[in-house]
Design a protein around this motif. Structure first.
Motif, mmCIF file in Angstrom:
data_model
loop_
_atom_site.group_PDB
_atom_site.id
_atom_site.type_symbol
_atom_site.label_atom_id
_atom_site.label_comp_id
_atom_site.label_asym_id
_atom_site.label_seq_id
_atom_site.Cartn_x
_atom_site.Cartn_y
_atom_site.Cartn_z
ATOM 1 N N LEU A 2 -40.627 4.941 5.009
ATOM 2 C CA LEU A 2 -39.643 5.776 5.723
ATOM 3 C C LEU A 2 -39.424 5.281 7.146
ATOM 4 C CD1 LEU A 2 -40.417 9.428 4.603
ATOM 5 C CD2 LEU A 2 -38.231 8.234 4.415
ATOM 6 N N GLN A 3 -40.491 4.888 7.814
ATOM 7 C CA GLN A 3 -40.343 4.378 9.183
ATOM 8 C C GLN A 3 -39.544 3.089 9.189
ATOM 9 O OE1 GLN A 3 -44.398 4.169 10.534
ATOM 10 N NE2 GLN A 3 -44.381 6.273 11.270
ATOM 11 N N ASP A 4 -39.779 2.240 8.191
ATOM 12 C CA ASP A 4 -39.017 0.992 8.106
ATOM 13 C C ASP A 4 -37.549 1.261 7.805
ATOM 14 O OD1 ASP A 4 -40.942 -1.181 8.570
ATOM 15 O OD2 ASP A 4 -41.952 -0.356 6.820
ATOM 16 N N LEU A 5 -37.263 2.255 6.967
ATOM 17 C CA LEU A 5 -35.873 2.601 6.685
ATOM 18 C C LEU A 5 -35.195 3.179 7.921
ATOM 19 C CD1 LEU A 5 -36.057 4.078 3.070
ATOM 20 C CD2 LEU A 5 -35.182 1.843 3.779
ATOM 21 N N ALA A 11 -30.961 -0.329 13.170
ATOM 22 C CA ALA A 11 -30.485 -1.709 13.328
ATOM 23 C C ALA A 11 -29.033 -1.832 12.865
ATOM 24 C CB ALA A 11 -31.376 -2.670 12.540
ATOM 25 N N LEU A 12 -28.700 -1.210 11.742
ATOM 26 C CA LEU A 12 -27.315 -1.264 11.257
ATOM 27 C C LEU A 12 -26.381 -0.566 12.235
ATOM 28 C CD1 LEU A 12 -27.819 -0.614 7.429
ATOM 29 C CD2 LEU A 12 -27.078 -2.758 8.516
ATOM 30 N N LEU A 21 -32.151 -7.274 8.394
ATOM 31 C CA LEU A 21 -32.658 -8.149 7.337
ATOM 32 C C LEU A 21 -34.180 -8.185 7.346
ATOM 33 C CD1 LEU A 21 -32.158 -10.108 5.035
ATOM 34 C CD2 LEU A 21 -31.915 -11.941 6.739
ATOM 35 N N PHE A 22 -34.765 -8.286 8.532
ATOM 36 C CA PHE A 22 -36.227 -8.296 8.645
ATOM 37 C C PHE A 22 -36.814 -7.027 8.036
ATOM 38 C CE2 PHE A 22 -40.009 -6.879 10.923
ATOM 39 C CZ PHE A 22 -40.880 -7.921 10.636
ATOM 40 N N GLN A 23 -36.246 -5.864 8.383
ATOM 41 C CA GLN A 23 -36.772 -4.600 7.875
ATOM 42 C C GLN A 23 -36.606 -4.503 6.364
ATOM 43 O OE1 GLN A 23 -38.528 -3.679 11.118
ATOM 44 N NE2 GLN A 23 -38.651 -2.277 9.410
ATOM 45 N N LEU A 24 -35.487 -4.982 5.840
ATOM 46 C CA LEU A 24 -35.279 -4.944 4.396
ATOM 47 C C LEU A 24 -36.280 -5.833 3.668
ATOM 48 C CD1 LEU A 24 -31.411 -4.808 4.227
ATOM 49 C CD2 LEU A 24 -32.983 -3.229 3.064
ATOM 50 N N GLY A 29 -40.953 -5.903 0.187
ATOM 51 C CA GLY A 29 -42.342 -6.275 -0.059
ATOM 52 C C GLY A 29 -43.210 -5.051 -0.309
ATOM 53 N N LEU A 30 -42.997 -3.996 0.466
ATOM 54 C CA LEU A 30 -43.758 -2.761 0.279
ATOM 55 C C LEU A 30 -43.452 -2.116 -1.069
ATOM 56 C CD1 LEU A 30 -43.467 -1.254 3.878
ATOM 57 C CD2 LEU A 30 -45.529 -2.197 2.803
ATOM 58 N N MET A 31 -42.201 -2.167 -1.494
ATOM 59 C CA MET A 31 -41.850 -1.611 -2.802
ATOM 60 C C MET A 31 -42.556 -2.361 -3.927
ATOM 61 S SD MET A 31 -40.036 1.096 -2.423
ATOM 62 C CE MET A 31 -39.538 1.359 -4.117
ATOM 63 N N ARG A 32 -42.703 -3.670 -3.787
ATOM 64 C CA ARG A 32 -43.428 -4.444 -4.808
ATOM 65 C C ARG A 32 -44.907 -4.027 -4.840
ATOM 66 N NH1 ARG A 32 -39.527 -8.141 -3.190
ATOM 67 N NH2 ARG A 32 -40.757 -9.043 -1.506
ATOM 68 N N ILE A 33 -45.484 -3.768 -3.668
ATOM 69 C CA ILE A 33 -46.880 -3.321 -3.606
ATOM 70 C C ILE A 33 -47.031 -1.954 -4.276
ATOM 71 C CG2 ILE A 33 -48.690 -2.522 -2.027
ATOM 72 C CD1 ILE A 33 -47.703 -4.753 -0.088
#
Length: 199
Positions: A2-5, A11-12, A21-24, A29-33
């Motif tokens: 949530l903090q990254d979103l 940023a947008l 792009l960095f945050q996405l 990566g977090l979603m894969r984890i």
């Protein structure tokens, strides 16, 4: 996540494509984890899972304010979702905050407009641009989220069987399978269909 979103959203809004792009990339990566962690539950024998499930009582993942905030942050605004989060009373502030913002897709489209680029131009222009990579990372996020939903539904079906109700009274795996088709960025997918409609 949530903090990254939130950082992505800011940023947008600030026309910072590099940070977006960095945050996405980080979120993906977090979603894969998060998806990989489902395997720890999949490795439980069903009788151990049954013991674990008994501790949940009538609690359900659908009651998670943080998860619903994540869906709202991602752009979910469909009526069924709004009805679901209102079912237990007033919408929690953590969710309401995201519902008051533009969905991420609209924020991205506004970012493109400020860049003077249309969605079609992202894919027909002279070559991949920063905005193109942000668009692709948004679609990757949508796919990673759908992958998690699918793995979650499969896990529930594996542990409980296909017809067992969810702890919160939902239809269990059947409900979860229906959520795998949720799209946060339909316009990014639709633009691709234009290319094949011409062929």
């Amino acid at each position: 996540i949530l903090q990254d979103l939130e950082t992505l959203s800011n940023a947008l809004q600030n026309d910072d494509g590099g940070l977006a792009l960095f945050q996405l990339q980080r979120v993906n990566g977090l979603m894969r984890i998060v998806s990989a962690q489902l395997m720890s539950l999949a490795l439980l024998p069903p009788q151990r899972f049954a013991h674990f499930r008994a501790n949940l009582g009538s609690s359900s993942g659908s009651q998670s304010v943080q998860f619903r905030a994540l869906e709202a942050a991602s752009g979910l605004r469909e009526q069924w979702f709004l009805d679901l989060i209102r079912r237990d009373g007033p919408i929690p502030d953590a969710i309401e905050t995201w519902l008051e913002r533009l969905p991420l897709q609209d924020q991205f489209l506004r970012f493109l407009q400020k860049e003077g680029v249309s969605l079609e131009q992202l894919y027909t222009g002279p070559g991949p641009s920063l905005a193109f990579f942000v668009a692709e990372a948004l679609l990757e996020y949508e796919m990673e989220f759908a992958q998690w939903r699918f793995l979650h539904a499969q896990l529930v079906e594996r542990m409980l069987g296909p017809g067992t109700a969810g702890t919160g009274g939902s239809q269990g795996a059947a409900f979860l399978h229906r959520t795998t088709g949720i799209r946060y960025f339909p316009k990014l997918a639709e633009v691709r269909a234009k290319f094949f409609a011409k062929a």
